[in-house]
Design a protein around this motif. Sequence first.
Motif, PDB file in Angstrom:
ATOM      1  N   THR A   1      -3.794  15.568  -6.362  1.00 41.18           N
ATOM      2  CA  THR A   1      -4.853  14.700  -5.866  1.00 41.18           C
ATOM      3  C   THR A   1      -4.506  13.249  -6.149  1.00 41.18           C
ATOM      4  OG1 THR A   1      -6.492  16.416  -6.264  1.00 41.18           O
ATOM      5  CG2 THR A   1      -7.303  14.167  -5.998  1.00 41.18           C
ATOM      6  N   ILE A   2      -4.651  12.422  -5.130  1.00 41.97           N
ATOM      7  CA  ILE A   2      -4.418  10.987  -5.262  1.00 41.97           C
ATOM      8  C   ILE A   2      -5.772  10.283  -5.158  1.00 41.97           C
ATOM      9  CG2 ILE A   2      -3.184   8.992  -4.365  1.00 41.97           C
ATOM     10  CD1 ILE A   2      -1.230  10.870  -3.032  1.00 41.97           C
ATOM     11  N   LEU A   3      -5.986   9.344  -6.044  1.00 45.61           N
ATOM     12  CA  LEU A   3      -7.230   8.577  -6.045  1.00 45.61           C
ATOM     13  C   LEU A   3      -6.976   7.206  -5.443  1.00 45.61           C
ATOM     14  CD1 LEU A   3     -10.207   8.277  -6.857  1.00 45.61           C
ATOM     15  CD2 LEU A   3      -9.413   7.361  -9.056  1.00 45.61           C
ATOM     16  N   PHE A   4      -7.791   6.856  -4.442  1.00 45.27           N
ATOM     17  CA  PHE A   4      -7.719   5.546  -3.803  1.00 45.27           C
ATOM     18  C   PHE A   4      -9.009   4.794  -4.130  1.00 45.27           C
ATOM     19  CE2 PHE A   4      -4.759   8.082  -1.467  1.00 45.27           C
ATOM     20  CZ  PHE A   4      -3.743   7.217  -1.084  1.00 45.27           C
ATOM     21  N   VAL A   5      -8.863   3.593  -4.651  1.00 50.20           N
ATOM     22  CA  VAL A   5     -10.000   2.750  -5.004  1.00 50.20           C
ATOM     23  C   VAL A   5      -9.834   1.422  -4.270  1.00 50.20           C
ATOM     24  CG1 VAL A   5     -11.309   1.626  -6.823  1.00 50.20           C
ATOM     25  CG2 VAL A   5     -10.239   3.841  -7.249  1.00 50.20           C
ATOM     26  N   VAL A   6     -10.825   1.090  -3.435  1.00 45.83           N
ATOM     27  CA  VAL A   6     -10.802  -0.164  -2.687  1.00 45.83           C
ATOM     28  C   VAL A   6     -11.802  -1.107  -3.358  1.00 45.83           C
ATOM     29  CG1 VAL A   6     -11.084  -1.256  -0.443  1.00 45.83           C
ATOM     30  CG2 VAL A   6     -10.241   1.100  -0.581  1.00 45.83           C
ATOM     31  N   ARG A   7     -11.280  -2.191  -3.927  1.00 43.36           N
ATOM     32  CA  ARG A   7     -12.115  -3.159  -4.633  1.00 43.36           C
ATOM     33  C   ARG A   7     -12.333  -4.377  -3.745  1.00 43.36           C
ATOM     34  NH1 ARG A   7      -9.216  -5.214  -8.657  1.00 43.36           N
ATOM     35  NH2 ARG A   7      -7.263  -4.154  -8.116  1.00 43.36           N
TER      36      ARG A   7
ATOM     37  N   GLN B   1     -11.519 -13.709   2.137  1.00 45.61           N
ATOM     38  CA  GLN B   1     -11.885 -12.708   1.154  1.00 45.61           C
ATOM     39  C   GLN B   1     -10.682 -11.822   0.860  1.00 45.61           C
ATOM     40  OE1 GLN B   1     -15.348 -10.491   2.287  1.00 45.61           O
ATOM     41  NE2 GLN B   1     -16.746 -12.238   2.139  1.00 45.61           N
ATOM     42  N   TYR B   2     -10.599 -11.421  -0.392  1.00 41.80           N
ATOM     43  CA  TYR B   2      -9.511 -10.557  -0.854  1.00 41.80           C
ATOM     44  C   TYR B   2     -10.085  -9.192  -1.194  1.00 41.80           C
ATOM     45  CZ  TYR B   2      -6.875 -14.903  -1.328  1.00 41.80           C
ATOM     46  OH  TYR B   2      -6.259 -16.100  -1.090  1.00 41.80           O
ATOM     47  N   PHE B   3      -9.280  -8.194  -0.954  1.00 44.15           N
ATOM     48  CA  PHE B   3      -9.634  -6.861  -1.443  1.00 44.15           C
ATOM     49  C   PHE B   3      -8.342  -6.145  -1.815  1.00 44.15           C
ATOM     50  CE2 PHE B   3      -9.049  -6.299   3.109  1.00 44.15           C
ATOM     51  CZ  PHE B   3      -8.373  -5.088   3.233  1.00 44.15           C
ATOM     52  N   PHE B   4      -8.480  -5.170  -2.692  1.00 39.56           N
ATOM     53  CA  PHE B   4      -7.319  -4.490  -3.267  1.00 39.56           C
ATOM     54  C   PHE B   4      -7.503  -2.989  -3.113  1.00 39.56           C
ATOM     55  CE2 PHE B   4      -8.110  -8.429  -5.473  1.00 39.56           C
ATOM     56  CZ  PHE B   4      -6.878  -9.058  -5.464  1.00 39.56           C
ATOM     57  N   VAL B   5      -6.388  -2.315  -2.809  1.00 35.96           N
ATOM     58  CA  VAL B   5      -6.366  -0.865  -2.710  1.00 35.96           C
ATOM     59  C   VAL B   5      -5.503  -0.344  -3.845  1.00 35.96           C
ATOM     60  CG1 VAL B   5      -5.824   1.121  -1.269  1.00 35.96           C
ATOM     61  CG2 VAL B   5      -6.621  -0.995  -0.205  1.00 35.96           C
ATOM     62  N   ASP B   6      -6.131   0.317  -4.815  1.00 45.07           N
ATOM     63  CA  ASP B   6      -5.429   0.882  -5.967  1.00 45.07           C
ATOM     64  C   ASP B   6      -5.113   2.341  -5.689  1.00 45.07           C
ATOM     65  OD1 ASP B   6      -6.118  -1.571  -6.894  1.00 45.07           O
ATOM     66  OD2 ASP B   6      -7.461  -0.870  -8.477  1.00 45.07           O
ATOM     67  N   VAL B   7      -3.859   2.726  -5.914  1.00 47.45           N
ATOM     68  CA  VAL B   7      -3.412   4.095  -5.681  1.00 47.45           C
ATOM     69  C   VAL B   7      -2.913   4.659  -7.001  1.00 47.45           C
ATOM     70  CG1 VAL B   7      -1.922   5.605  -4.319  1.00 47.45           C
ATOM     71  CG2 VAL B   7      -2.719   3.438  -3.351  1.00 47.45           C
ATOM     72  N   SER B   8      -3.486   5.783  -7.439  1.00 45.95           N
ATOM     73  CA  SER B   8      -3.089   6.375  -8.717  1.00 45.95           C
ATOM     74  C   SER B   8      -3.306   7.874  -8.670  1.00 45.95           C
ATOM     75  CB  SER B   8      -3.893   5.768  -9.870  1.00 45.95           C
ATOM     76  OG  SER B   8      -5.276   6.012  -9.691  1.00 45.95           O
ATOM     77  N   THR B   9      -2.684   8.570  -9.630  1.00 47.47           N
ATOM     78  CA  THR B   9      -2.827  10.011  -9.749  1.00 47.47           C
ATOM     79  C   THR B   9      -2.537  10.425 -11.185  1.00 47.47           C
ATOM     80  OG1 THR B   9      -2.138  12.158  -8.875  1.00 47.47           O
ATOM     81  CG2 THR B   9      -0.440  10.491  -9.131  1.00 47.47           C
ATOM     82  N   LEU B  10      -2.978  11.579 -11.566  1.00 45.41           N
ATOM     83  CA  LEU B  10      -2.662  12.149 -12.876  1.00 45.41           C
ATOM     84  C   LEU B  10      -1.622  13.244 -12.773  1.00 45.41           C
ATOM     85  CD1 LEU B  10      -6.202  12.394 -14.535  1.00 45.41           C
ATOM     86  CD2 LEU B  10      -4.427  10.668 -14.881  1.00 45.41           C
ATOM     87  N   SER B  11      -1.111  13.470 -11.588  1.00 47.09           N
ATOM     88  CA  SER B  11      -0.093  14.487 -11.393  1.00 47.09           C
ATOM     89  C   SER B  11       1.273  13.935 -11.780  1.00 47.09           C
ATOM     90  CB  SER B  11      -0.089  14.946  -9.939  1.00 47.09           C
ATOM     91  OG  SER B  11       0.977  15.837  -9.697  1.00 47.09           O
ATOM     92  N   ALA B  12       1.995  14.699 -12.567  1.00 46.46           N
ATOM     93  CA  ALA B  12       3.345  14.265 -12.969  1.00 46.46           C
ATOM     94  C   ALA B  12       4.332  14.381 -11.829  1.00 46.46           C
ATOM     95  CB  ALA B  12       3.818  15.095 -14.166  1.00 46.46           C
ATOM     96  N   GLN B  13       4.010  15.239 -10.878  1.00 40.77           N
ATOM     97  CA  GLN B  13       4.877  15.413  -9.723  1.00 40.77           C
ATOM     98  C   GLN B  13       4.645  14.297  -8.723  1.00 40.77           C
ATOM     99  OE1 GLN B  13       4.238  19.088  -7.727  1.00 40.77           O
ATOM    100  NE2 GLN B  13       5.839  18.771  -6.176  1.00 40.77           N
TER     101      GLN B  13
END
Length: 845
Positions: free
Chosen positions: A101-107, A150-162
């Motif tokens: 699972t990949i988590l996407f956060v748009v700030r 205006q600025y916005f950011f897309v953060d991409v992260s995961t807890l999967s080691a793969q």
Amino acid sequence: MVLRSCWKSRHKNSSRPAPRLIRAGLAALFWLCVTQLACGSGAVGETKNVVQKDAEFDVTYNDTVTSENQTIYAFNHTVSRNKTEGVRVRVDVSPQNLESTILFVVRQKQAVLSFQVPLILRGLYQRKYPYNHVGRTLCQPPTRAASETQYFFVDVSTLSAQGTNYQLRVSRVESFTLQTDKKFTFTASPSQPQYFKYVFPDGVDTVIVKVNSDMNFPCSVMSIQDIQCPVYDLDNNVAFLGMYQTMTKKGAITVQRKDFPRNSFYVVVVVKTEDEACGGPLHFYPLRPDELIDAGNRTKVLDVVVSPAINSEVYVMGMLFCLGIFLSFYLLTLLVTCVENKRMNKKRAVLENPADMSPAETGKTPASPYEYGSFADNGSTLSSEAITESATSTDNYGYMERSLDSVGRSRHESLSSVEEDDYDTLEDINSDKNIVRTKKFLCVSDLARKDKRVLSKKYQIYFWNIATIAVFYALPVIQLVITYQTVVNVTGNQDICYYNFLCAHPLGALSAFNNILSNLGYVMLGLLFLLIVLKRDIVHNRALVRNDLNALECGIPKHFGLFYAMGTALMMEGLLSACYHVCPNYTNFQFDTSFMYMIAGLCMLKLYQKRHPDINASAYTAYACLAAVIFFSVLGVVFGKGNMAFWIVFSVIHILATLLLSTQLYYMGRWRLNAGILRRMLHIIYTDCIRQCSGPMYIDRMVLLVMGNIVNWSLAAYGLIERPNDFASYLLAIAICNLLLYFAFYIIMKLRSGERIKCLPLVCILFTAVVWGFALYFFFQGLSTWQKTPAESREHNRDCILLFFFDDHDIWHFLSSIAMFGSFLVLLTMDDDLDTIQRDKIYVF
């Protein structure tokens, strides 16, 4: 925690420092703890590489993310106060990486949007559907500046080691703002919802938002939400805010400017994960913990168009049109009454001054003044002197001279002291009523032997009972529908009520004012009918007071209690139908049909009462039977859908009731239901069928009852075989078929007996038949149906067809109210030709 432990480790068991050294010591201590915090944090967690990239619109980024790295995409764009430009984020992952699972956060400046990919959406019974293609539109907060970056950011992260590959693309939505009367086509899916902005143009206070599709499924939801963040655009949260409704091919919501202080709103379209809410199939899946189910292709093509709704001028025009139609009946009635009164005055002048206008001068024989009548006059308006003289000194009407004192008691006696039992025990009644009522050929005089005052009081109970029922029935109904409307307005759930959303014009808190207004005809014409009956009642009572022989011994006995009850029932039908259309659904459909059963039952009772006044059912028995009908109606609506046991029980009761009623009518009530009924039936079969074959004694009655049994047995068989979902309408169809059958039999037998139908009732019959035909055409258009789901019901919705305000069902209300009024007039006037005929010359059938 590190800062607090650092503070404790350096101050445990230490003496209180001098005040002058506190500031310097605190500064040094703060620096030491911060340094230790930085070192400690690196020791506790693993090192994660954070990479920030300057990103651009309309560029696809192919990257890999693991638990050891995090990528931040930085975007900027110019926002204008006068122009809203949508921004959409699309993410794709490979189907092979569904377990990572990949988590996407748009700030954003004033909002944060987060979602995971694959996106897991839940259905019924907690089924899980994964989607590896996700598209979301970013909420655009309003800006006060004319233009700003205006600025916005897309953060991409995961807890999967793969390592997990993904594709990210951010693009502008050029058609984010909808234009008035311009259709816009788009696609949506459960993981890729869409929403657009609409701004009210100047001079437009109400618009209707229409969403259409050529595809029934997948099921979707359209929602109207205020301009605020976040926007609820997923299947599991779209009902949190604003107005919403499920849809298959059609959806429409009327939106008013007053409900949105920013003069704009979002149109949100979401495709559901399952089709059960729209009446689609719900497949069986093995329910295993954490099992992911492939939803298949659930992409749907839709189009949206926003159009201005009607303005206040159309509302006024619709109300004036409705009032004008029904006020014209008042004017027409007044005109006919004036014409008939003028004609009667001329006839009165002929009788009062026979020398001035003799038959030789006119060339014709003087006509009886009782041959003329209208809905407001029954032919008994002449002065008592003229009538008495004509009746006692000549043989024009076939009367013998008799003393009026021997006809009956004075009509000035109080009715309050009269009871039916007091006059049902006349010397000749107990001795010969069994013989009289079983004669082969009956006359009205045989069944009009009870005192008129007693019967008048008996039939007035019909009116007072139905008035009491109306009050106790209507008050909780009004309270309930107000609650329904409040729930709809507060929750925004448009699936509670089955409106014709393409022609539902709100007014105040009401969602479909036009459907309520069109019921005004029932109330106004019911009131007019009561006034007509009251006029006839007054004229008849005046004739009784002056001992008018025609009123006492001629024509069908005049009892107006059932007519008053019919007029009241028609008014209540309008009120309760209006209450039903405040929020039409299957739980309150009986509001719309209860008094229809009442009207059908009262009309049949009135037809029977005309020639059977002494043996007609009492008000208590009649209303008890109608209450049983309504009881079965409720049971059928709640339990009858597809329930074979219920249909078997109901069909048996229907057939038994038909047989019992047929026996009651055939023997004129001269039979008993007791333990010896089977023995008597076998005896009649043996004597009349086996021992000797003899035909029925009452052939006319037998013909009617055989036809009635054929119709009712056929309807019972149809219900048992087909088991229609709309049980209330099926029950109403039974009542209407029996009423039409009895009415047709009455008319045929009336003509067969040598009686005639005067001009006025004949016109009413023809006019009513034509109006009923058109009314039924509009009734069967079926603009909505609570037998289906709300989404399926909306497939039948249609645009307004009259004055841009009324739909087909409104026209049904107009025409059916006029047709019912005409039917009542037929019942009131069709025996006016008998007003000068003695009752022992009028046959019973």
